[in-house]
Design a protein around this motif. Sequence first.
Motif, PDB file in Angstrom:
ATOM      1  N   ARG A 107     102.730  23.153  34.165  1.00  0.00           N
ATOM      2  CA  ARG A 107     102.541  23.396  35.597  1.00  0.00           C
ATOM      3  C   ARG A 107     102.008  24.814  35.792  1.00  0.00           C
ATOM      4  O   ARG A 107     102.642  25.790  35.396  1.00  0.00           O
ATOM      5  N   ASP A 108     100.846  24.930  36.430  1.00  0.00           N
ATOM      6  CA  ASP A 108     100.206  26.227  36.612  1.00  0.00           C
ATOM      7  C   ASP A 108     100.790  26.940  37.829  1.00  0.00           C
ATOM      8  O   ASP A 108     100.135  27.125  38.858  1.00  0.00           O
ATOM      9  N   VAL A 109     102.055  27.322  37.705  1.00  0.00           N
ATOM     10  CA  VAL A 109     102.748  28.053  38.757  1.00  0.00           C
ATOM     11  C   VAL A 109     103.682  29.068  38.107  1.00  0.00           C
ATOM     12  O   VAL A 109     103.917  29.040  36.902  1.00  0.00           O
ATOM     13  N   LEU A 110     104.211  29.954  38.920  1.00  0.00           N
ATOM     14  CA  LEU A 110     105.195  30.927  38.482  1.00  0.00           C
ATOM     15  C   LEU A 110     106.584  30.386  38.805  1.00  0.00           C
ATOM     16  O   LEU A 110     106.837  29.947  39.926  1.00  0.00           O
ATOM     17  N   PHE A 111     107.469  30.392  37.815  1.00  0.00           N
ATOM     18  CA  PHE A 111     108.824  29.884  38.005  1.00  0.00           C
ATOM     19  C   PHE A 111     109.805  31.033  38.205  1.00  0.00           C
ATOM     20  O   PHE A 111     109.719  32.064  37.550  1.00  0.00           O
ATOM     21  N   SER A 112     110.762  30.817  39.088  1.00  0.00           N
ATOM     22  CA  SER A 112     111.845  31.778  39.263  1.00  0.00           C
ATOM     23  C   SER A 112     112.846  31.630  38.128  1.00  0.00           C
ATOM     24  O   SER A 112     112.686  30.780  37.244  1.00  0.00           O
ATOM     25  N   THR A 113     113.887  32.446  38.167  1.00  0.00           N
ATOM     26  CA  THR A 113     115.035  32.159  37.319  1.00  0.00           C
ATOM     27  C   THR A 113     115.709  30.901  37.879  1.00  0.00           C
ATOM     28  O   THR A 113     115.593  30.617  39.073  1.00  0.00           O
ATOM     29  N   PRO A 114     116.407  30.123  37.064  1.00  0.00           N
ATOM     30  CA  PRO A 114     117.017  28.879  37.572  1.00  0.00           C
ATOM     31  C   PRO A 114     118.120  29.171  38.572  1.00  0.00           C
ATOM     32  O   PRO A 114     118.832  30.165  38.462  1.00  0.00           O
ATOM     33  N   TYR A 115     118.269  28.276  39.556  1.00  0.00           N
ATOM     34  CA  TYR A 115     119.328  28.477  40.542  1.00  0.00           C
ATOM     35  C   TYR A 115     120.368  27.361  40.542  1.00  0.00           C
ATOM     36  O   TYR A 115     121.425  27.513  41.145  1.00  0.00           O
ATOM     37  N   THR A 116     120.095  26.226  39.880  1.00  0.00           N
ATOM     38  CA  THR A 116     121.133  25.224  39.618  1.00  0.00           C
ATOM     39  C   THR A 116     120.847  24.572  38.271  1.00  0.00           C
ATOM     40  O   THR A 116     119.712  24.594  37.784  1.00  0.00           O
ATOM     41  N   GLU A 117     121.888  23.987  37.683  1.00  0.00           N
ATOM     42  CA  GLU A 117     121.733  23.221  36.455  1.00  0.00           C
ATOM     43  C   GLU A 117     121.494  21.764  36.806  1.00  0.00           C
ATOM     44  O   GLU A 117     122.021  21.253  37.785  1.00  0.00           O
ATOM     45  N   SER A 118     120.694  21.084  35.975  1.00  0.00           N
ATOM     46  CA  SER A 118     120.406  19.677  36.233  1.00  0.00           C
ATOM     47  C   SER A 118     120.041  18.987  34.924  1.00  0.00           C
ATOM     48  O   SER A 118     120.123  19.573  33.849  1.00  0.00           O
ATOM     49  N   ALA A 119     119.631  17.720  35.033  1.00  0.00           N
ATOM     50  CA  ALA A 119     119.154  16.942  33.893  1.00  0.00           C
ATOM     51  C   ALA A 119     118.435  15.719  34.445  1.00  0.00           C
ATOM     52  O   ALA A 119     118.741  15.255  35.545  1.00  0.00           O
ATOM     53  N   ALA A 120     117.474  15.215  33.701  1.00  0.00           N
ATOM     54  CA  ALA A 120     116.826  13.953  34.065  1.00  0.00           C
ATOM     55  C   ALA A 120     117.641  12.818  33.461  1.00  0.00           C
ATOM     56  O   ALA A 120     117.958  12.828  32.269  1.00  0.00           O
ATOM     57  N   VAL A 121     118.001  11.844  34.298  1.00  0.00           N
ATOM     58  CA  VAL A 121     118.865  10.751  33.851  1.00  0.00           C
ATOM     59  C   VAL A 121     118.264   9.407  34.238  1.00  0.00           C
ATOM     60  O   VAL A 121     117.303   9.340  34.999  1.00  0.00           O
ATOM     61  N   VAL A 122     118.853   8.358  33.713  1.00  0.00           N
ATOM     62  CA  VAL A 122     118.381   6.997  33.956  1.00  0.00           C
ATOM     63  C   VAL A 122     119.336   6.294  34.919  1.00  0.00           C
ATOM     64  O   VAL A 122     120.552   6.297  34.714  1.00  0.00           O
ATOM     65  N   VAL A 123     118.774   5.675  35.957  1.00  0.00           N
ATOM     66  CA  VAL A 123     119.554   4.925  36.944  1.00  0.00           C
ATOM     67  C   VAL A 123     119.117   3.468  36.906  1.00  0.00           C
ATOM     68  O   VAL A 123     117.910   3.170  36.863  1.00  0.00           O
TER      69      VAL A 123
END
Length: 269
Positions: free
Chosen positions: A128-144
């Motif tokens: 992704r051609d963008v600037l990222f901040s420091t992370p502000y929450t934890e997450s994960a990609a999951v299967v539903v």
Amino acid sequence: MKKLGIMLLAMLVLAGCSSKPAEATPSTDPTETPATTETAAWTETLVQDGIISIGVSPDYPPYETLDTSNQMVGFDIDFMNLILDTINKEGSDLKIEWVQMDFSTIISAIQMEQVDLGVSGFTYDKDRDVLFSTPYTESAAVVVVNPDSDIKTLDDLKGKVLAAQLGSTGEVAAKNVEGAEVNSINNVNIMMESLKNNAYDAVIIDKPVAENYVKNAGFVMLEEPIQDDDTYIIAKTGNTALMDKINAVIEQVKQTEAYQELLTKWELN
């Protein structure tokens, strides 16, 4: 997990203009925390008319969604208001302009300076051609999946019909599943309704969003994540002065009781 030719529906706190990013050395590594920009006039040079315009796709509860009054609510909304309050305590008088758009168009809107920031459950992707901040929450990609699904493990996804939000890292994860047919969908609400009607075998989505649908719509989430992710604010590549300030305030806010209360409120802890 936000085109000049499209119409943007804006929910405005105050009408305003897009930013004019300052020239700086690009940095897209979210593990780097740039030093804070201590400049008294930063609000005059980094955002126009005292307004931070933010691209958002309000179809991603609990990060952002529309309530029964068609008002945006969610963790990201509250969190950015907390960020703004913290900045304004230093003597600024900034306002937020929320600009609604499809998730898949937020990055291009940032690159064309239509908005200053993107805040919509974004996870890190080096492509992704963008600037990222420091992370502000934890997450994960999951299967539903649906309750009666025969998909019990990640191996069961092979050769299945999957869906993920267009432009998300979940879409990338889905396309890496062997033999899977992947449907890329703009609107998460429509995607989940289609899953309920068995249009797909499974959906890949951020864990907090999945937990919201499990709790409120009766879906089932696989225990093992398909990909670990954190969430980030994004800005135009090169706009490090604005992101330096955002990063510094994120670190301040994460140490507060108010931040912990937001995590609890939106069930993100």
